[in-house]
Design an enzyme around this catalytic site. Structure first.
Site, PDB file in Angstrom:
ATOM      1  N   ASP A   1      60.961  12.743   9.945  1.00  0.00           N
ATOM      2  CA  ASP A   1      59.887  12.151  10.595  1.00  0.00           C
ATOM      3  C   ASP A   1      58.684  12.787  10.956  1.00  0.00           C
ATOM      4  O   ASP A   1      57.861  13.589  12.043  1.00  0.00           O
ATOM      5  CB  ASP A   1      60.759  12.228  12.218  1.00  0.00           C
ATOM      6  CG  ASP A   1      61.090  13.316  12.423  1.00  0.00           C
ATOM      7  OD1 ASP A   1      61.275  14.267  11.816  1.00  0.00           O
ATOM      8  OD2 ASP A   1      62.431  13.229  13.998  1.00  0.00           O
ATOM      9  N   GLU A   2      58.802  14.115  10.060  1.00  0.00           N
ATOM     10  CA  GLU A   2      56.997  14.876  10.464  1.00  0.00           C
ATOM     11  C   GLU A   2      56.474  14.959   8.882  1.00  0.00           C
ATOM     12  O   GLU A   2      57.567  15.079   7.919  1.00  0.00           O
ATOM     13  CB  GLU A   2      58.075  15.533  10.958  1.00  0.00           C
ATOM     14  CG  GLU A   2      57.204  16.911  11.830  1.00  0.00           C
ATOM     15  CD  GLU A   2      57.626  17.849  12.319  1.00  0.00           C
ATOM     16  OE1 GLU A   2      57.295  19.089  12.511  1.00  0.00           O
ATOM     17  OE2 GLU A   2      59.452  18.348  12.479  1.00  0.00           O
TER      18      GLU A   2
END
Lengths: 367, 358
Positions: free
Chosen positions: B103-104
């Site tokens: 998610d990054e």
């Protein structure tokens, strides 16, 4: 127990056995040296349970038989520190060992000799004589290719092999392999192959000199022992099967290069300065009559050397770990070196151009 | 000056679940393992955060704070799929993408001509595309260097954007609390406070050599960060370094045999995971991790060229030799993957690995 000895006579055998003494004190007594006076001779023993070293020296002067163990490193430092011509008086009083020289007196802690570990009794199954120089050549030609702390534990040592009229050593870490063989003329040897652990190999190499003095080598099922006039060295063997070197000797090499060893070694050493410090890759571009070496590093620095070589044939580009090449060129004593290669995915064979008793196989790197 | 964007999905796992289950949208929701099995919270939504729940908190404690918390187990395959869609969106803007996790990611748009080279406008457009195409929101930080971009993405979270321009960089960094800097954890933060260091401005006023003597290499990094320096570029070729599997046990175990049973189960998972990224099972080392009842953890590892179940036996013995009577709450197994250089050096065709007959 008691004995008198000159510093010089004490220091040599003491230095010899201190090398075998365990440095990491897992058992307190292993950092001690065993000292024994028996029938006019002083015996010293050091061990780390893997290797054992015994040395002896004939005593003159008054003495009392007995045995004791004292801290090896401390005793060695004390004896070393005495002035050159000192007479040393060693005695045991109660649970202390007293070392006196001149006006100095040192009282060392002791542990009972009865607790000193003995390697179990074993039988020699193969025995032969070899000169120190020959044994040294067998070890020094190959030891750098031994693996270090590899999970393939049988590679963390050197294979010693006897076969009819040949004694052979082989070492490999999986990327490179070194082999050395010498002829044996005093009869026919049984076929035998054992693995001497890394520590044992390095210890033997430390003990022997490049001279003609004979050694006796004894191989049993779990031990190897070497007798010289100054020491008896024993090492446990690695329990395992060493890979068959014959399977990795390249046969399909069709590109043979002859070069001056010294020129090539100097060129590799210089180029290596700008190779990637971690990966040590160097690129070889072979063309008729010349070999170009190039290296570069993450800082974008570049090195290039061109060496004149004897070669006629197709061009070849191949990469190697330069440290492996330098190790081999350092081990060779010849004037000329011969490289045999096939392509950039297969191993290179390196040997003395005039003598094939030592062979080196190095796998390439993809660059 | 580089133009970097740090994109961070807002409570990613929970957001995916809320999108797929609208009935969970307004109630406290957390993804994590069950309290009975001593699980921990992986992510939770904002209603849950109001109760003081955060990731890495034990599920038992989360339920204590919010007894009506909706706890779901999580569907990793679904999150991986969403993560791929998001990465595809990134790739329309630049190929300089460094994913940090599902998610990054960092994006380097220094050389981009899109939106007249405005990194802020690019970041806004990426956020718009993500919402339109996935229904999920992301926050973005825009800055001339990595660590500032990462801190910036947190400033207007959720669904927000924050830009630190090169002109603002010095002032922004100077006022930063040191604990905001990635790499400064609880222990380091306490040590720094003990030395009277609270903000980057404090570090700037502190003698450099003293900092390095105290913290070594990290001291140098801290000094650089405090001056707004971070030379690390976006690494688009970043490779996976390790693969592992671990489990917190429902109840503490004590014996070697009990642990070995767990290792055998984990081994199956590890084998499968390794195979999916490394077909020939080539590795650099394999290791075991044990967490004792008092949360102290220990590891044992060994260099190894190929994954080998039996090699875990001595490692487990080694790890358990430090047990000192404590119970064991977590067992993990992992392998380090070979680096580029290991695969560059070709191997001799030695007969394959022989095992000592035990």
């Amino acid at each position: 127990m008691k004995f008198i000895i000159s510093r010089e006579n004490f220091l040599l055998p003491l230095q010899l056995v201190a090398g075998a003494v365990e440095r990491r004190h897992t058992l307190p007594i292993l950092s001690n040296v065993l000292i024994k006076v028996s029938e006019g001779t002083l015996w010293l023993t050091g061990t780390d349970l893997e290797v054992e070293l015994i040395s002896n020296v004939v005593l003159s002067g008054s003495q009392e038989e007995g045995e004791v163990t004292v801290p090896a490193k401390k005793l060695l430092d004390i004896v070393k520190g005495f002035s050159d011509s000192s007479e040393i008086l060693f005695s045991v009083e109660g649970n202390k060992a007293i070392v006196k020289a001149g006006r100095g007196k040192y009282s060392l802690s002791t542990l009972p000799a009865s607790e000193y570990p003995n390697l179990e009794d074993w039988q020699g199954e193969v025995e032969f004589e070899i000169s120190q120089a020959n044994l040294k050549r067998l070890i020094d030609s190959t030891h750098f290719s031994m693996a270090q702390q590899d999970v393939r534990y049988y590679l963390n040592g050197m294979s010693f092999e006897t076969e009819a009229n040949v004694i052979r050593t082989v070492a490999t870490d999986g990327h490179r392999l070194a082999l050395c063989r010498i002829g044996y003329e005093n009869g026919t040897l049984p076929e035998r192959q054992v693995i001497v652990p890394r520590k044992g190999v390095m210890e033997i190499s430390r003990l022997i000199e490049d001279e003609d003095k004979p050694l006796k080598v004894q191989i049993g099922s779990n031990h190897i022992r070497i007798f010289s006039t100054e020491f008896i060295f024993t090492s446990k063997l690695v329990d395992g099967r060493f890979p068959d070197y014959r399977r990795v000797l390249p046969k399909e090499g069709d590109k043979t290069v002859l070069s001056s060893k010294e020129t090539l070694k100097q060129a590799f050493s210089r180029v290596s300065i700008l190779s990637n410090e971690k990966f040590r890759g160097v690129r070889l571009n072979l063309a008729s009559g010349e070999l170009k070496l190039t290296a570069n590093n993450p800082e974008q620095e570049e090195a290039e050397e061109v060496v004149d070589v004897e070669y006629q044939g197709e061009n070849l580009e191949i990469g190697f770990n330069v440290a492996y090449l330098i190790d081999v060129l350092n081990a060779l004593s010849s004037e000329k070196v011969k490289l045999t290669m096939s392509d950039s995915n297969n191993s290179a064979l390196i040997e003395d151009a005039a003598d094939d008793s030592a062979l080196y196989v190095i796998m390439p790197m993809r660059l | 000056m580089a133009k970097l964007i740090h994109i961070d999905m807002d409570c990613f796992f929970a957001a995916v679940e809320m999108r797929d289950h609208p009935q969970w949208r307004d109630i406290p929701l957390a993804i994590g393992g069950s309290a009975e099995r001593r699980g921990v919270i992986a992510t939770c939504n904002y209603p849950a955060r109001k109760y003081g729940i955060h990731s890495a908190m034990s599920t038992a404690q989360a339920l204590k704070r919010c007894p009506h918390l909706k706890l779901v187990k999580g569907r990793m395959a679904r999150y991986v799929e969403e993560s791929r869609r998001i990465r595809e969106i990134f790739s329309r803007y630049t190929d300089q993408i460094e994913p940090l996790s599902l998610d990054e990611a960092y994006l380097d748009v220094t050389d981009s001509d899109l939106f007249h080279g405005s990194a802020t406008l690019i970041a806004e457009d990426i956020r718009r595309a993500i919402v339109e195409e996935t229904g999920l929101t992301a926050s973005a930080g825009v800055a001339p260097c990595k660590f500032v971009a990462k801190i910036a993405s947190d400033m207007n979270k959720p669904d927000g954007l924050f830009t630190v321009t090169p002109e603002q960089l010095d002032g922004f960094v100077s006022a930063l609390e040191l604990r905001a800097i990635p790499g400064v954890g609880k222990v380091t933060w306490e040590k720094l406070q003990g030395m009277g260091l609270f903000t980057c401005a404090d570090v700037r006023a502190y003698p450099f050599d003293k900092l390095v003597r105290r913290f070594g290499k990290f001291g140098l990094a801290l000094w650089q960060r405090a001056h707004g320096q971070d030379e690390r570029r976006v690494n688009a070729t970043r490779q996976r370094k390790s693969v592992g599997a671990e489990v917190t046990l429902p109840e503490d175990v004590h014996s070697f045999e009990q642990c070995w049973e767990v290792v055998e189960t984990l081994y199956g998972k590890l084998h499968q995971r390794l195979q999916s990224c490394q077909e020939n099972l080539a590795i650099q080392s394999q290791g075991i991790k044990i967490k004792f009842a008092d949360f102290v953890q220990t590891t044992a590892e060994h260099r190894q060229h190929r994954l080998d179940k039996e090699a875990f036996v001595p490692l487990l013995h080694q790890a358990l030799s430090r047990q000192q009577g404590r119970g064991i709450r977590l067992v993990g197994v992992s392998v380090a993957l070979p680096t580029e250089a290991d695969s560059q050096q070709l191997n001799l065709a030695l007969p394959s690995l022989e095992c000592r007959s035990a």
